[in-house]
Design a protein around this motif. Structure first.
Motif, short mmCIF file in Angstrom:
data_model
loop_
_atom_site.label_atom_id
_atom_site.label_comp_id
_atom_site.label_asym_id
_atom_site.label_seq_id
_atom_site.Cartn_x
_atom_site.Cartn_y
_atom_site.Cartn_z
N VAL A 156 11.27 91.32 14.56
CA VAL A 156 10.85 89.76 14.03
C VAL A 156 12.01 89.58 13.02
O VAL A 156 11.94 87.75 13.89
N VAL A 157 11.87 89.32 12.07
CA VAL A 157 12.64 89.08 11.00
C VAL A 157 14.38 89.05 11.47
O VAL A 157 14.75 88.00 11.59
N GLU A 158 14.41 90.07 12.64
CA GLU A 158 15.53 89.88 13.13
C GLU A 158 16.03 89.34 13.99
O GLU A 158 17.25 88.07 13.69
N ALA A 159 15.11 88.70 14.96
CA ALA A 159 15.27 87.51 15.92
C ALA A 159 15.15 86.55 15.14
O ALA A 159 16.41 85.58 15.64
N VAL A 160 14.55 86.66 14.41
CA VAL A 160 14.04 84.87 13.99
C VAL A 160 15.97 84.20 13.04
O VAL A 160 16.08 83.82 13.33
N ASN A 161 15.88 85.33 12.00
CA ASN A 161 17.36 85.22 12.04
C ASN A 161 18.53 84.96 12.05
O ASN A 161 19.82 83.90 12.38
N ARG A 162 18.50 86.31 13.37
CA ARG A 162 19.66 85.91 14.73
C ARG A 162 19.32 84.31 14.91
O ARG A 162 21.08 83.79 14.95
N ALA A 163 18.37 84.05 15.41
CA ALA A 163 18.58 82.76 16.01
C ALA A 163 18.95 81.33 15.25
O ALA A 163 19.31 80.11 15.98
N ASN A 164 18.31 81.44 14.34
CA ASN A 164 18.68 80.37 12.68
C ASN A 164 20.25 79.80 13.21
O ASN A 164 20.88 79.23 12.65
N HIS A 165 20.63 81.35 13.11
CA HIS A 165 22.51 81.61 12.74
C HIS A 165 22.98 81.19 13.97
O HIS A 165 24.07 80.22 13.70
N ASP A 166 22.48 81.16 15.20
CA ASP A 166 23.23 80.83 16.68
C ASP A 166 22.94 79.58 16.83
O ASP A 166 23.62 78.77 17.20
N ALA A 167 21.57 79.16 16.83
CA ALA A 167 21.48 77.78 16.88
C ALA A 167 20.08 77.26 15.97
O ALA A 167 18.87 77.62 16.63
N ARG A 193 13.31 66.27 26.66
CA ARG A 193 13.87 65.31 28.21
C ARG A 193 14.78 66.39 28.51
O ARG A 193 15.82 66.11 29.09
N ALA A 194 14.83 67.45 27.01
CA ALA A 194 16.05 68.24 28.32
C ALA A 194 15.44 70.04 27.85
O ALA A 194 15.49 70.06 26.26
N PRO A 195 16.22 71.13 28.12
CA PRO A 195 16.03 72.07 28.12
C PRO A 195 16.26 73.03 27.32
O PRO A 195 17.40 72.79 27.12
N HIS A 196 16.73 74.48 26.95
CA HIS A 196 17.29 75.21 26.51
C HIS A 196 17.02 76.71 26.20
O HIS A 196 16.12 76.91 26.81
N GLU A 197 18.15 77.21 27.00
CA GLU A 197 18.01 79.08 26.98
C GLU A 197 17.42 79.68 26.53
O GLU A 197 16.05 80.59 26.70
N TYR A 198 17.19 79.51 24.90
CA TYR A 198 16.07 79.96 24.35
C TYR A 198 14.45 80.08 24.62
O TYR A 198 13.53 81.47 25.05
N ALA A 199 14.27 78.88 24.62
CA ALA A 199 12.62 78.54 25.43
C ALA A 199 12.45 78.75 26.25
O ALA A 199 11.24 79.29 27.48
N GLN A 200 13.12 78.71 27.60
CA GLN A 200 14.32 79.11 29.32
C GLN A 200 13.24 80.79 29.24
O GLN A 200 12.38 80.80 29.80
N ARG A 201 13.84 81.25 27.93
CA ARG A 201 13.80 82.97 28.03
C ARG A 201 12.27 83.30 27.60
O ARG A 201 11.68 84.08 27.68
N ALA A 202 11.76 82.33 27.18
CA ALA A 202 9.87 82.73 26.28
C ALA A 202 9.33 82.80 27.14
O ALA A 202 8.52 83.55 27.18
N ALA A 261 12.68 83.48 19.70
CA ALA A 261 12.92 84.16 19.07
C ALA A 261 12.47 84.93 19.16
O ALA A 261 11.76 86.38 19.64
N ALA A 262 11.33 84.81 18.04
CA ALA A 262 10.06 85.42 17.59
C ALA A 262 9.03 85.28 18.81
O ALA A 262 8.38 86.54 18.90
N ILE A 263 8.73 84.78 19.43
CA ILE A 263 7.89 85.49 20.30
C ILE A 263 8.60 86.43 21.59
O ILE A 263 7.59 87.01 21.89
N LEU A 264 9.94 86.79 21.51
CA LEU A 264 10.63 87.50 23.00
C LEU A 264 10.42 88.59 21.58
O LEU A 264 10.24 89.58 22.22
N ALA A 265 10.67 89.03 19.95
CA ALA A 265 10.45 90.23 19.57
C ALA A 265 9.40 90.38 19.37
O ALA A 265 8.89 91.60 19.11
N VAL A 266 7.40 89.89 19.42
CA VAL A 266 6.31 90.08 19.51
C VAL A 266 6.60 90.58 21.13
O VAL A 266 5.78 92.00 20.17
N ILE A 267 6.26 90.08 21.70
CA ILE A 267 6.49 90.87 23.32
C ILE A 267 7.40 92.15 23.30
O ILE A 267 6.69 93.02 23.90
N GLU A 268 8.15 92.72 22.41
CA GLU A 268 8.64 93.67 22.79
C GLU A 268 7.81 94.60 21.75
O GLU A 268 7.71 95.83 22.58
#
Length: 417
Positions: free
Chosen positions: A59-70, A77-86, A301-308
């Motif tokens: 979870v820590v690594e996923a959050v750190n990576r997301a904070n770096h990338d976006a 009024r608009a989506p983003h890919e991270y939320a769509q995947r989660a 990103a945290a949600i996806l890591a938790v599910i993993e």
């Protein structure tokens, strides 16, 4: 009189002060470290939030990576890919037959507010604005935002805060749904939704099978929406991925938070079933709700890591095994007269406490008991005349032994005669 420190701590008198052994400075695994250098075993999963342990590396690594990338993206009024995947991952986890859409929120209280709004709008857009009553359970807790504060069935100074409860009703969960049925016989045509915790967070009281069966049957008869608040019970806590997985039919809205990100981010989600989702799509209706920090890239990103991680540990078999161990311990405490009652389900357990004359312990008594147990190295959650055990899923035999020793010692010292 000036405050001894700037921080105003939640749910305690404003003049509360804290010695170093009560000021947390770090957490790792299942241990919390305090300013005096001591550590205590956390048997509350950080208030249900951290079932995978503090500092889970995935979870820590996923959050750190997301904070770096976006570092931040909005869902206004608009989506983003991270939320769509989660969102897609949550629907897949919870069963796409049962749920179709995801609305992200920032806390359990905010999500309960959103669910109340969603239910009322569903009926209003169908031309039935009079269906605006929300029904909750006595003794329930749904948060302290304005709407969720009104819905919470505990006494939380609602009258002092002038919280408007005119459109909220509360019924007992202890009578297998008889009071709910009587209410519906009087006001069923005005009820928008019924909101329930499968296990009440205050006291760890699990809804009976008879209550759930009647609730589902009454929905068929009166048409109201069912909202299941699984903020505390979601993600394996009771032995199935969601406590409502045991129900014969799904709720219309499922509320998730706490374990959703393993405590890494303030986050919540509403999983919306076909009945509600399809009507909003068919009507082209706009749900007027948005939260600036909801569904950010780091949150997703945290949600996806938790599910993993939940899949990696085979969470259902893991929590079922831990639940058996907890129940064995609790049965020993009850047999030895250490506790008076066992409530809850799986890894969400309440332990009722009584004085020698069988009268229930008061709130201050319970806080003294919790403090005495903490002095013996373990943190537990206070409840009404009870304490609650909500351990992380990776608790070892040695950690369970430490809980046993601390509870026995703490109760021997802390329960007044």
């Amino acid at each position: 009189m000036t405050s001894p420190h700037a921080l105003w701590t939640s749910m305690l008198p404003a003049d509360s002060t804290f010695a170093p052994e009560r000021v947390a400075v770090g957490a790792a695994g299942n241990l919390i470290e305090f300013a005096d250098g001591s550590t205590r075993l956390c048997a509350t999963s950080g208030l249900w939030n951290v079932p995978l342990g503090f500092g889970n590396p995935t979870v820590v690594e996923a959050v750190n990576r997301a904070n770096h990338d976006a570092s931040y993206l909005s869902l206004f009024r608009a989506p983003h890919e991270y939320a769509q995947r989660a969102a897609e991952a949550l629907i897949e986890l919870a069963d796409p037959v049962r749920y179709r859409r995801v609305i992200f929120s920032t806390s359990g209280g905010a999500a309960n507010d959103a669910a109340m709004k969603l239910g009322r709008q569903y009926w209003a857009q169908k031309g039935l604005a009079t269906r605006s009553l929300i029904v909750g359970l006595k003794g329930s807790y749904h948060g302290t935002a304005y709407g969720s504060h009104a819905l919470s069935g505990d006494d939380l100074l609602q009258s002092v805060y002038a919280v408007d409860r005119r459109s909220v009703r509360h019924v007992s969960h202890r009578d297998d749904g008889e009071e709910l049925e009587r209410l519906l016989q009087r006001e069923g045509a005005r009820v928008a939704s019924v909101v329930v915790e499968p296990v009440l967070g205050s006291g760890a009281y699990a809804l009976s099978e008879a209550f759930v069966q009647r609730l589902l049957a009454l929905r068929e008869e009166y048409g109201f929406l069912i909202v299941a608040d699984e903020v505390a019970t979601g993600f394996g806590r009771t032995g199935t991925m969601f406590a409502t997985d045991r129900w014969a039919a799904a709720p219309d809205i499922l509320i998730l938070s706490k374990a959703l990100t393993n405590g890494a981010m303030g986050a919540a989600a509403l999983l919306v079933g076909e009945r509600v989702a399809s009507e909003f799509v068919r009507g082209g209706w706009t749900f007027v709700h948005g939260e600036t920090q909801a569904g950010t890239p780091a949150c997703a990103a945290a949600i996806l890591a938790v599910i993993e991680e939940l899949r990696r540990i085979d969470v259902e078999s893991t929590t079922q095994a831990l639940g058996i161990d907890l129940l064995r311990l609790a049965a020993e405490w009850e047999a030895d007269g250490v506790v008076a009652e066992i409530t809850g389900r799986g890894c969400f357990m309440g332990l009722g406490l009584r004085h020698a004359d069988e009268s229930p312990l008061s709130g201050p008594d319970i806080l003294r008991v919790v403090s005495a147990i903490a002095d013996n190295g373990v943190l537990v959650q206070p409840g009404p005349s009870s304490i609650e055990l909500i351990p992380a899923y990776g608790f070892t035999a040695e950690e369970l032994l430490a809980v046993d020793v601390a509870i026995r010692a703490g109760l021997a010292r802390g329960v007044p005669g």
